[in-house]
Design an enzyme around this catalytic site. Sequence first.
Site, short mmCIF file in Angstrom:
data_model
loop_
_atom_site.label_atom_id
_atom_site.label_comp_id
_atom_site.label_asym_id
_atom_site.label_seq_id
_atom_site.Cartn_x
_atom_site.Cartn_y
_atom_site.Cartn_z
N ASP A 86 0.87 -1.17 0.00
CA ASP A 86 0.00 0.00 0.00
C ASP A 86 0.91 1.23 0.00
O ASP A 86 1.86 1.31 0.79
CB ASP A 86 -0.86 0.05 1.26
CG ASP A 86 -1.97 -0.99 1.28
OD1 ASP A 86 -2.02 -1.84 0.36
OD2 ASP A 86 -2.78 -0.97 2.23
N HIS A 143 4.17 -7.77 -0.13
CA HIS A 143 3.69 -9.00 -0.77
C HIS A 143 4.36 -9.19 -2.13
O HIS A 143 4.88 -8.26 -2.73
CB HIS A 143 2.18 -8.95 -0.92
CG HIS A 143 1.47 -8.94 0.41
ND1 HIS A 143 0.79 -10.03 0.90
CD2 HIS A 143 1.37 -7.97 1.36
CE1 HIS A 143 0.28 -9.74 2.09
NE2 HIS A 143 0.62 -8.50 2.40
N SER A 251 8.70 3.17 4.64
CA SER A 251 9.81 3.40 3.73
C SER A 251 9.35 3.29 2.28
O SER A 251 8.24 3.68 1.95
CB SER A 251 10.96 2.44 4.00
OG SER A 251 12.12 2.90 3.36
#
Length: 283
Positions: A86, A143, A251
């Site tokens: 995200d 992911h 980050s």
Amino acid sequence: MNTAFYVFMKLLPKNAASRAFGALTRLKLPVISKAMRNAFASYYKLNMEESEFPIDHYANIGELFIRRLKPGMRPIADSEIVSPVDGVLSQTATFDEKQELIQAKGKTYTLKDLLRDEEMAARFEGGAFATIYLAPFNYHRIHSPVKGEVVDASYCPGTLWPVNVGSVERVEGLFCINERLTSHLRLDDGSEMLVVKVGATNVGRIGVAYTDELLVNAGKLPRNCKRYDWKPAQKITVEKGGELGRFEMGSTVILVVDKKIRERNPGLFQSRVGTAVKVGEAL
């Protein structure tokens, strides 16, 4: 980033400060840790409706930060490549003959410097890249963007500048001087991609799901080397959308794809530049 803050950050022992901050977020102090957790969630307006558990389940900021989501919260698109995190897709381009990546307007860096490996960089000639920035309020599990195999991984020691807009626009070669952990993936047809996880100020740790040996900022990896390479003892496969790693504080992820992947995915990354993306969305 104003001049005073830039000077302060330049003088600050950023790695030591970040390790200390990371340790603080993992403390389990009666009342205090929970109060800090609640303040963090409130300040950044975390969407706990998506979380696997309610906020009281997490003992501190550290546990809250790497929270998992409820099953089904991030559907995986029917496309070859999906977003691994995200965040905001901030920069993307195909590689020219110099294999340069865009850091910010007027600032570039090379894939060779990012990887500290000229031979590896050459394998991605004619490919493309995308940079995704994660803010503190984002979900911070990483992911796999594809179905494939973890061929190897590498760790590049470095410093820990912030990766916000001000820093990216001011610090030359920021992503090449901050520490980073790269996962090298191979698809079934032999095409390749890299998932480069870049550290930043107050990123307590970066870890991967496929081994406990690669935990950044935990005293496990050598810091007096240019680059540390890791290979799995046996084949490791990952599913598209399967968990690949985590940031313990926010980050940046840089995706790098080879020429074969770019050519069979016309418009890859281009339609989403400057917009928010979520895990599993088509890029």
